[in-house]
Write an enzyme that holds these catalytic residues in place. Structure first.
Site, short mmCIF file in Angstrom:
data_model
loop_
_atom_site.label_atom_id
_atom_site.label_comp_id
_atom_site.label_asym_id
_atom_site.label_seq_id
_atom_site.Cartn_x
_atom_site.Cartn_y
_atom_site.Cartn_z
N ALA A 71 51.53 -54.09 -12.94
CA ALA A 71 52.91 -54.07 -13.43
C ALA A 71 53.65 -52.87 -12.86
O ALA A 71 53.06 -52.00 -12.22
CB ALA A 71 52.90 -54.00 -14.96
N ASP A 75 41.35 -46.19 -21.71
CA ASP A 75 41.82 -45.96 -20.34
C ASP A 75 42.51 -44.60 -20.27
O ASP A 75 43.63 -44.47 -19.78
CB ASP A 75 42.78 -47.09 -19.93
CG ASP A 75 42.95 -47.19 -18.42
OD1 ASP A 75 42.12 -46.63 -17.68
OD2 ASP A 75 43.93 -47.82 -17.97
N LEU A 89 60.44 -46.68 -11.96
CA LEU A 89 59.98 -45.32 -12.27
C LEU A 89 58.54 -45.12 -11.81
O LEU A 89 58.15 -44.05 -11.36
CB LEU A 89 60.08 -45.09 -13.78
CG LEU A 89 59.61 -43.73 -14.32
CD1 LEU A 89 60.55 -42.63 -13.83
CD2 LEU A 89 59.57 -43.75 -15.85
N ALA A 90 57.73 -46.18 -11.93
CA ALA A 90 56.32 -46.13 -11.52
C ALA A 90 55.86 -47.54 -11.19
O ALA A 90 56.43 -48.52 -11.66
CB ALA A 90 55.46 -45.55 -12.65
N VAL A 107 57.33 -50.22 -13.86
CA VAL A 107 58.14 -49.75 -14.98
C VAL A 107 59.54 -49.38 -14.50
O VAL A 107 59.70 -48.73 -13.47
CB VAL A 107 57.47 -48.52 -15.64
CG1 VAL A 107 58.37 -47.90 -16.69
CG2 VAL A 107 56.13 -48.92 -16.26
#
Length: 546
Positions: free
Chosen positions: A136, A288, A130-131, A138
């Site tokens: 990392a 963040d 997804l991203a 997802v």
């Protein structure tokens, strides 16, 4: 250096030179060998002469990869290190990298779950991410037990060796900064790099991020301002995190927000309220909060709610820092620069021997021009920046928690004014700060402190008589010990006086015997007796000191 490190260093040097970053080398005697060496590398010219230095630095860091991108993002918040035109360009760095193979991600998930097939735990696992980011990526799925939509965050494979290799090189560069720059030691480059390394390593531990998200969700449970997705901790590990999938509009998509009729003024004000609530009420803030991590719920656009994700970086302030920070803001907006200077000294942010009058004058010189603008245009983040930059001239120590706070505040302000350009941050924040300070001092604070400590004192109440008895007994024993020490000191003083007296007599006899031996050698035994007597007296005096 290993062959791999040498190859990586060559790539970094080639990238820096191809973007003309040798301009950053100061023209000093100590850097002459570097500048000569640069001329020898004539086959690596600046290929981007049409771009400004800040843009070239940003493009070079993007080319070097994720570790350097994140390092540049962190440096963009340290505006005491760079001029605005460079810091602004570094702030544009985007942490976007190509995804790694979805099959490899699936394998990592299965390894994290004890080498059990993904299908055992999850349905509809999407092999396509997804991203994707530098640390990392997802993937989406559904929980098999209840069918809830989730996202699975997976750490990139073999990312740790890459980070460690690049961090070694960054440390090497940091060690050269104090030698190359006149002001290099004050900038504390090694502290900056250590702070960055800690942040990066923390982001690699998804158990830490899971715990942060759970805490933030608990802090804003049933809040009308912020929603934090649920974390399914039973499925989480150091390299994998499972949480509820959310749907919302990215906070940076102004057109979509306006099209659904979002109350932009209320949304912007709630962003400020969320930030100050995290900092002052909870002492735990999402550090963040850039637009990629903040969404707005589709529900109730007239009463909008934020959705926050990615809690890998969080900050906290202790009770003293919170009070000093709140009082600093209020004193600044009241133009009480003396109070601002005193607060910096009282908090320990600057040394206690700082000349408060000089410090006050420096703050006034830097901050007074800010009030030429309307209050609605004054930036809290830049207020902090100006205060800290001025304080650094008075040897203010780097405060990592305040650097994180400043960065987050700049993000919040930027988003708020993008949503609603007329946002008056001071008008929004002042009631909150004044209410918080009022709650921290006076009778309410005293009552609250008593309530908090009452269980402890109730628990200790039965022990009080015994503690009083022990205290009296120890006091009596201490008095006896003090009397004994006093007597010994007096005795020592007497012995030392006697010793000095005997040393004097012994020295006199020895000197007399020596002179007689030289001048009247015919007096045969007298000098010998005098010298022997002097030696005996001197020895008696020496024993007195034992």
């Amino acid at each position: 250096m290993t062959p791999g490190e040498i190859r990586r260093l060559y790539f970094i040097v080639r990238t820096f030179l191809s973007y003309g970053l040798d301009e950053l080398i100061p023209k000093m005697r100590i850097t002459l060998p570097l500048r000569i060496w640069r001329r020898m590398l004539f086959w690596m010219p600046n290929r981007h002469k049409d771009k400004l230095l800040g843009e070239r630095l940003r493009l070079a860091l993007q080319e070097l990869g994720p570790v350097w991108i994140k390092f540049g993002q962190m440096l963009s918040t340290r505006r005491d290190l760079f001029p605005p035109q460079i810091a602004d360009q570094l702030a544009l760095l985007q942490d976007r990298v190509a995804p790694f193979d979805g099959a490899r991600a699936k394998q990592q998930i299965e390894e994290a779950m004890g080498n059990i097939p993904v299908e055992t735990w999850f349905d509809d696992f999407d092999i396509k991410p997804l991203a994707s980011a530098s640390i990392a990526q997802v993937h989406t799925a559904r929980l098999k037990e209840n069918g809830k939509e989730i996202v699975i965050k997976v750490i990139r494979p073999d990312i740790l060796p890459v980070i460690r290799a690049d961090m070694k090189l960054i440390y090497r560069l940091a060690r050269w900064v104090p030698r190359l720059l006149p002001d290099g030691r004050r900038l504390r480059p090694m502290e900056v790099v250590r702070e960055y390394e800690k942040t990066l390593i923390d982001e690699l531990n998804l158990l830490r991020e899971s715990a942060n998200a759970i805490q933030l969700r608990r802090n804003f449970e049933n809040s009308p301002m912020l929603y934090v997705p649920e974390v399914y901790s039973d499925y989480c590990s150091q390299n994998m995190m499972v949480m509820e999938r959310i749907y919302g509009i990215p906070v940076s998509d102004i057109v979509a927000l306006e099209n659904q009729g979002t109350n932009m003024k209320l949304l912007a004000e709630r962003g400020v309220q969320v930030f100050f609530t995290q900092v002052f009420r909870d002492s735990f803030f999402h550090a963040d909060m850039h637009p990629g991590n903040i969404f707005v719920s589709y529900e109730h656009p007239e009463d909008p709610k934020y959705i926050g994700i990615d809690c890998g970086i969080v900050g906290s302030l202790n009770k003293e820092d919170k009070r000093y920070l709140a009082e600093n803001f209020i004193a600044f907006f009241n133009r009480d620069y003396r109070k601002v200077a005193e607060l910096h000294v009282d908090s320990g942010w600057v040394p206690p021997d700082t000349n408060v009058e000089e410090f006050e004058f420096a703050i006034r010189t830097v901050c007074e021009p800010i009030f030429e603008k309307p209050l609605s245009e004054i930036s809290f983040g830049h207020v902090l920046l100006n205060l800290f930059n001025t304080a650094r001239r008075f040897n203010m120590e780097v405060q990592p928690q305040l650097v994180l706070l400043q960065k987050t505040l700049l993000y919040v302000e930027g988003v708020g004014r993008q949503l609603y350009p007329q946002l008056d941050l001071w008008k929004t924040a002042k009631p909150f700060l004044e209410s918080w300070i009022k709650d921290q001092v006076g009778l309410p604070a005293l009552v609250r402190s008593f309530k908090e400590k009452a269980p402890f004192w109730i628990e200790k109440m039965p022990e009080i008589p015994e503690l009083i008895y022990d205290s009296l007994r120890h006091s009596k024993n201490l008095q006896h010990s003090m009397d004994k020490i006093t007597r010994e000191l007096q005795s020592n003083r007497v012995r030392q006086g006697q010793s000095r007296y005997l040393f004097g007599i012994g020295a006199t006899l020895l000197l007399s015997g020596t002179l007689l031996l030289i001048n009247r050698p015919d007096w045969q035994m007298m000098p010998a007796w005098l010298m022997a007597g002097g030696l005996v007296v001197w020895l008696i005096g020496w024993r007195k000191t034992r």
